[in-house]
Motif scaffolding. Structure first.
Motif, PDB file in Angstrom:
ATOM      1  N   ALA A 225       0.833  -1.137  -0.224  1.00 14.44           N
ATOM      2  CA  ALA A 225      -0.125   0.048   0.123  1.00 14.44           C
ATOM      3  C   ALA A 225       0.895   1.251   0.114  1.00 14.44           C
ATOM      4  N   LEU A 226       0.533   2.214  -0.687  1.00 14.88           N
ATOM      5  CA  LEU A 226       1.212   3.429  -0.884  1.00 14.88           C
ATOM      6  C   LEU A 226       0.528   4.582  -0.144  1.00 14.88           C
ATOM      7  N   ARG A 227       1.213   5.564   0.553  1.00 14.09           N
ATOM      8  CA  ARG A 227       0.612   6.594   1.178  1.00 14.09           C
ATOM      9  C   ARG A 227       0.045   7.651   0.001  1.00 14.09           C
ATOM     10  N   LEU A 228      -1.191   8.067   0.453  1.00  8.86           N
ATOM     11  CA  LEU A 228      -1.930   9.066  -0.476  1.00  8.86           C
ATOM     12  C   LEU A 228      -0.748  10.440  -0.330  1.00  8.86           C
ATOM     13  N   GLN A 229      -0.088  10.759  -1.137  1.00  8.52           N
ATOM     14  CA  GLN A 229       0.772  12.142  -1.103  1.00  8.52           C
ATOM     15  C   GLN A 229      -0.059  13.290  -1.351  1.00  8.52           C
ATOM     16  N   THR A 230      -0.977  13.577  -0.501  1.00 14.83           N
ATOM     17  CA  THR A 230      -1.981  14.792  -0.558  1.00 14.83           C
ATOM     18  C   THR A 230      -1.007  16.357  -0.843  1.00 14.83           C
ATOM     19  N   GLU A 231      -0.079  16.245  -0.218  1.00 15.02           N
ATOM     20  CA  GLU A 231       0.904  17.361  -0.219  1.00 15.02           C
ATOM     21  C   GLU A 231       1.553  17.642  -1.719  1.00 15.02           C
ATOM     22  N   ARG A 232       1.535  16.490  -2.367  1.00 10.80           N
ATOM     23  CA  ARG A 232       2.094  16.901  -3.922  1.00 10.80           C
ATOM     24  C   ARG A 232       1.212  16.857  -4.775  1.00 10.80           C
ATOM     25  N   GLY A 247     -12.361   1.881  -3.061  1.00  9.37           N
ATOM     26  CA  GLY A 247     -11.718   1.325  -4.399  1.00  9.37           C
ATOM     27  C   GLY A 247     -10.313   0.971  -4.088  1.00  9.37           C
ATOM     28  N   TYR A 248      -9.599   1.605  -3.304  1.00  9.95           N
ATOM     29  CA  TYR A 248      -8.137   1.119  -3.023  1.00  9.95           C
ATOM     30  C   TYR A 248      -7.476   1.033  -1.884  1.00  9.95           C
ATOM     31  N   GLN A 249      -8.269   1.004  -0.559  1.00 13.30           N
ATOM     32  CA  GLN A 249      -7.783   0.764   0.356  1.00 13.30           C
ATOM     33  C   GLN A 249      -7.385  -0.795   0.560  1.00 13.30           C
ATOM     34  N   VAL A 250      -6.295  -0.979   1.007  1.00 13.09           N
ATOM     35  CA  VAL A 250      -5.595  -2.197   1.448  1.00 13.09           C
ATOM     36  C   VAL A 250      -6.201  -3.221   2.683  1.00 13.09           C
ATOM     37  N   ASN A 251      -7.107  -3.892   2.649  1.00 16.62           N
ATOM     38  CA  ASN A 251      -7.687  -4.139   3.921  1.00 16.62           C
ATOM     39  C   ASN A 251      -8.085  -5.699   3.683  1.00 16.62           C
ATOM     40  N   GLU A 252      -8.495  -6.245   4.675  1.00 14.94           N
ATOM     41  CA  GLU A 252      -8.904  -7.741   4.787  1.00 14.94           C
ATOM     42  C   GLU A 252      -9.662  -8.214   3.634  1.00 14.94           C
ATOM     43  N   ALA A 253     -10.803  -7.513   3.102  1.00 12.90           N
ATOM     44  CA  ALA A 253     -11.656  -7.845   2.158  1.00 12.90           C
ATOM     45  C   ALA A 253     -10.891  -7.748   0.811  1.00 12.90           C
ATOM     46  N   LEU A 254     -10.233  -6.880   0.467  1.00  9.12           N
ATOM     47  CA  LEU A 254      -9.440  -6.900  -0.745  1.00  9.12           C
ATOM     48  C   LEU A 254      -8.217  -7.916  -0.772  1.00  9.12           C
ATOM     49  N   LEU A 255      -7.867  -8.501   0.341  1.00 14.60           N
ATOM     50  CA  LEU A 255      -6.817  -9.498   0.206  1.00 14.60           C
ATOM     51  C   LEU A 255      -7.385 -10.960   0.031  1.00 14.60           C
ATOM     52  N   ILE A 276      -4.536   1.998   4.140  1.00  6.16           N
ATOM     53  CA  ILE A 276      -4.501   0.910   4.617  1.00  6.16           C
ATOM     54  C   ILE A 276      -5.161   0.785   5.958  1.00  6.16           C
ATOM     55  N   SER A 277      -5.960  -0.633   6.176  1.00  3.88           N
ATOM     56  CA  SER A 277      -6.964  -0.657   7.365  1.00  3.88           C
ATOM     57  C   SER A 277      -6.178  -0.911   8.477  1.00  3.88           C
ATOM     58  N   ALA A 278      -6.465  -0.312   9.510  1.00  3.92           N
ATOM     59  CA  ALA A 278      -5.771  -0.370  10.751  1.00  3.92           C
ATOM     60  C   ALA A 278      -5.452  -1.920  11.104  1.00  3.92           C
ATOM     61  N   ASP A 279      -6.511  -2.584  11.056  1.00  4.50           N
ATOM     62  CA  ASP A 279      -6.141  -4.240  11.233  1.00  4.50           C
ATOM     63  C   ASP A 279      -5.469  -4.946  10.464  1.00  4.50           C
ATOM     64  N   THR A 280      -5.543  -4.377   9.042  1.00  2.00           N
ATOM     65  CA  THR A 280      -4.522  -4.985   8.285  1.00  2.00           C
ATOM     66  C   THR A 280      -2.939  -4.673   8.734  1.00  2.00           C
ATOM     67  N   ALA A 281      -2.844  -3.269   9.062  1.00  2.00           N
ATOM     68  CA  ALA A 281      -1.458  -2.902   9.106  1.00  2.00           C
ATOM     69  C   ALA A 281      -0.945  -3.378  10.394  1.00  2.00           C
ATOM     70  N   ASP A 282      -1.799  -3.691  11.437  1.00  2.00           N
ATOM     71  CA  ASP A 282      -1.196  -4.450  12.485  1.00  2.00           C
ATOM     72  C   ASP A 282      -1.469  -5.909  12.560  1.00  2.00           C
ATOM     73  N   GLY A 283      -1.938  -6.726  11.509  1.00  2.00           N
ATOM     74  CA  GLY A 283      -2.204  -7.923  11.528  1.00  2.00           C
ATOM     75  C   GLY A 283      -1.077  -8.599  11.067  1.00  2.00           C
TER      76      GLY A 283
END
Lengths: 311, 185
Positions: A225-232, A247-255, A276-283
Motif C-alpha cells: 500500500a502506498l501513502r496518498l501524497q496529498t502534499e504533492r 476502491g483502493y484501501q488495502v484491507n482484509e476484504a481486498l486481500l 491501509i486499514s488499521a487491522d491489516t496494518a497491525d495484522g
C-alpha cells in the motif's frame, strides 16, 4: 555492452548502472548485516575512519535514522545536515554547500530532496560516493532494496513472485524504484490506482497497470500500500477520500483473493484507515516493522558496497 | 605462477592434524570446555577434522563454529574487489569455552588479529588459542600460533597453497612462486 555494465558503480542514485548480480550481492550481504544487528555488540569496524554526511532537504524520520544507524553500526562517523537550519536559508547555493562539506573530508553523502535529480547534483559537486535517499518523484533505491529484501526473506527468492503496488502511483518514487528493481530480480509487478494517479508510461516488461484493485491483488504474494501524497497533489486527482478508500484501501476484504500467505508492505509513514486499514496494518500479514528492521541491514550493505574495496 | 615444491602430502597433512589434536589435549588436560572455531574458508574443514580426531581420541563432541572476518579486516580500503561476506555461525556459549581458532596458513597475522576482534565481539571466551596448519613467517603483528602443523620458511614472493578435499578435491600443501611479493593469504 549491457545497460548495467559498470562493474563498480560509485553512487546509488538509481539502478541504471547497477548489474543484477551486484544488486543480488547487496541483498546477500544484507543477510550478514542482519545477523550483526542480532548480536550483543551491534557494530563492526568495516567503515572505521570514514565520515558519512546525511543531507536532507525534506523531512524524514525513518530513512535518516536508518541511514545514520547503518553508518554507525559499520563504525563510520556521521554528520547530519538539515537544509532548513543551514546557510542555504541565507541564500548559499547547493553547490557551495556541498563543496564546503566536502572540504571537511566527508567520504560519502546520503541525500534526500524534493527535486528529481538533486542527488545527481550532489554526486557531481562532491565527487564522493552518493546515495539517493529519495529525490522528487523519481527514485528511492534503498527503499526498493529493503522491500525486495523483505519479500526475499519471506519466500527465499523473488523469481516468479507477483507483487501488487496499490495507491498513489503517480507521486511515488517508491513505486518507480520497486517496479524497476523487482522486475530486474525476476518478480512481476502490478501497479494499481485511480486512473488519475496511474501514469501509463510506467507499463513495461514485467510491469502491468490496472485501475481494478481486486484484479491487481488476485494471486499476489506481496501487496504494497502506498501513502496518498496529498502534499504533492493539486486538486482534481481524487474524487473523494471515501471513494478512494472504497476502491483502493488495502484491507482484509481486498486481500481475500491474494495468495494464501500473502504479505502486506507499506513504505511508511502510514495513514491508518486511509490507504491501509488499521487491522491489516497491525495484522499477521503485515511486514511493515520488518521493512523498517531490514532497512538498516540493507543500508549497511549498500554503504559497504559503495565504500569498501575500491582498490 | 610456478610450483616450487610440494610441502605436505595427504598422509603428512593427516599426521600433522593428528599431532595437533594430541597437543591440544595435552595442553588443555583433555577436551573439557574446548570449542573449535574455523576461519573461513579452509579453517572450517580443518576445524571439523580436528573435532573428528578429538572425538576419536577422547570420545567427546567438541562444539564447532565458523567465523568470517571480512568486516574486521584492516585493509578493506585497499583491496581491489569487494570481498563476499560469508556466514559467521557460533551456536554455543562462548563465555564458558576455551576457544581454539583454526586457520590454514599463518602469515602476517592480520587475519588472526581480525578474527580475535570478531570473536570477542560475539562473546568473551575463557581463553583463545590458535592452531594453524602452516606457519610461513613474515609476521607484521605480535601474534604466534599455539599449534603448528608445519613451520615453513618462505620468501614474500612465494605463496603457500593449502588444498583440502572438502573444497579442492584433494589434500596437499604446495609452495608456489608468484614472481612478486604476495598479499595476506
Amino acid at each position: 555492452m549491457s545497460a548495467y555494465a559498470d562493474p563498480h558503480p560509485k553512487h546509488l542514485l538509481d539502478f541504471h548502472d547497477w548489474s543484477t548480480e551486484r544488486l543480488n550481492a547487496i541483498l546477500d550481504n544484507a543477510d550478514t548485516m542482519s545477523k550483526v544487528l542480532d548480536r550483543p555488540v551491534k557494530k563492526v569496524p568495516a567503515l572505521q575512519g570514514l565520515t558519512v554526511c546525511t543531507v536532507f532537504f525534506e523531512n524524514s524520520t525513518r530513512t535518516r535514522i536508518s541511514f545514520e544507524l547503518a553508518a554507525r553500526r559499520m563504525s563510520a562517523d556521521v554528520v547530519s545536515f538539515a537544509a532548513s537550519s543551514s546557510s542555504l536559508s541565507k541564500g548559499e547555493s547547493l553547490r557551495d554547500t556541498i563543496e564546503t562539506l566536502t572540504a571537511y573530508k566527508i567520504d560519502a553523502y546520503v541525500v534526500r530532496h524534493s527535486a528529481s535529480g538533486a542527488a545527481h547534483a550532489v554526486a557531481r559537486f562532491s565527487g564522493k560516493p552518493t546515495i539517493n535517499a529519495g529525490d522528487g518523484l523519481r527514485a528511492h533505491p534503498t527503499q526498493a532494496l529493503l522491500d525486495a529484501y523483505t519479500i526475499r526473506r519471506e519466500y527465499g527468492e523473488l523469481k516468479g513472485r507477483r507483487v501488487a503496488i496499490i495507491g498513489d502511483i503517480r507521486h511515488s518514487r517508491v513505486a518507480r524504484s520497486n517496479a524497476e528493481l523487482l522486475t530486474r530480480l525476476g518478480a512481476s509487478v502490478v501497479l494499481c490506482g485511480p486512473a488519475t494517479l496511474l501514469p501509463r508510461d510506467l507499463a513495461g516488461e514485467g510491469v502491468t497497470l490496472t485501475t481494478d484493485a481486486k484484479a491487481a491483488v488476485k494471486g499476489a504474494d506481496a501487496v504494497m500500500a502506498l501513502r496518498l501524497q496529498t502534499e504533492r497533489m493539486d486538486a482534481g486527482y481524487l474524487g473523494s477520500l471515501p471513494e478512494y478508500i472504497a476502491g483502493y484501501q488495502v484491507n482484509e476484504a481486498l486481500l481475500e483473493d491474494a495468495a494464501p500467505n500473502a504479505i502486506v508492505l507499506h513504505p511508511g509513514p502510514m495513514n491508518r484507515d486511509l490507504e491501509i486499514s488499521a487491522d491489516t496494518a497491525d495484522g499477521p500479514r503485515s511486514r511493515v516493522l520488518k521493512q523498517v528492521e531490514h532497512g538498516q541491514a540493507v543500508r549497511m550493505s549498500v554503504l559497504y558496497h559503495l565504500l569498501v574495496g575500491r582498490g | 605462477m610456478e610450483l616450487k615444491a610440494s610441502i605436505l602430502t595427504a598422509d603428512e597433512l593427516r599426521r600433522a592434524l593428528t599431532r595437533i589434536a594430541h597437543e591440544i589435549l595435552e595442553r588443555n588436560r583433555g577436551a573439557e570446555g574446548l570449542a573449535l572455531v574455523g576461519i573461513h574458508t579452509r579453517g572450517i574443514p580443518l576445524a571439523a577434522r580436528l573435532a573428528a580426531k578429538l572425538r576419536e581420541l577422547e570420545g567427546v563432541e567438541i562444539p564447532q563454529g565458523r567465523l568470517d572476518i571480512t568486516l574486521y579486516r584492516d585493509d578493506l580500503s585497499e583491496i581491489a574487489h569487494q570481498p563476499v561476506i560469508r556466514e559467521t555461525q557460533i551456536d554455543f556459549d562462548l563465555q564458558s569455552c576455551r576457544v581454539i581458532l583454526v586457520d590454514d596458513v599463518l602469515y602476517t597475522g592480520r587475519t588472526v588479529r581480525a578474527a580475535l576482534d570478531a570473536l570477542i565481539d560475539l562473546g568473551r571466551p575463557q581463553s583463545i588459542q590458535l592452531a594453524v596448519l602452516v606457519d610461513r613467517g613474515h609476521r607484521e603483528l605480535p601474534i604466534r600460533a599455539d599449534y603448528v602443523g608445519k613451520n615453513l620458511p618462505t620468501a614474500k614472493s612465494e605463496m603457500v597453497k593449502v588444498k583440502l578435499a572438502e573444497i579442492d578435491g584433494l589434500d596437499a600443501v604446495e609452495l608456489w612462486d608468484m614472481g612478486q611479493p604476495g598479499r595476506e593469504q
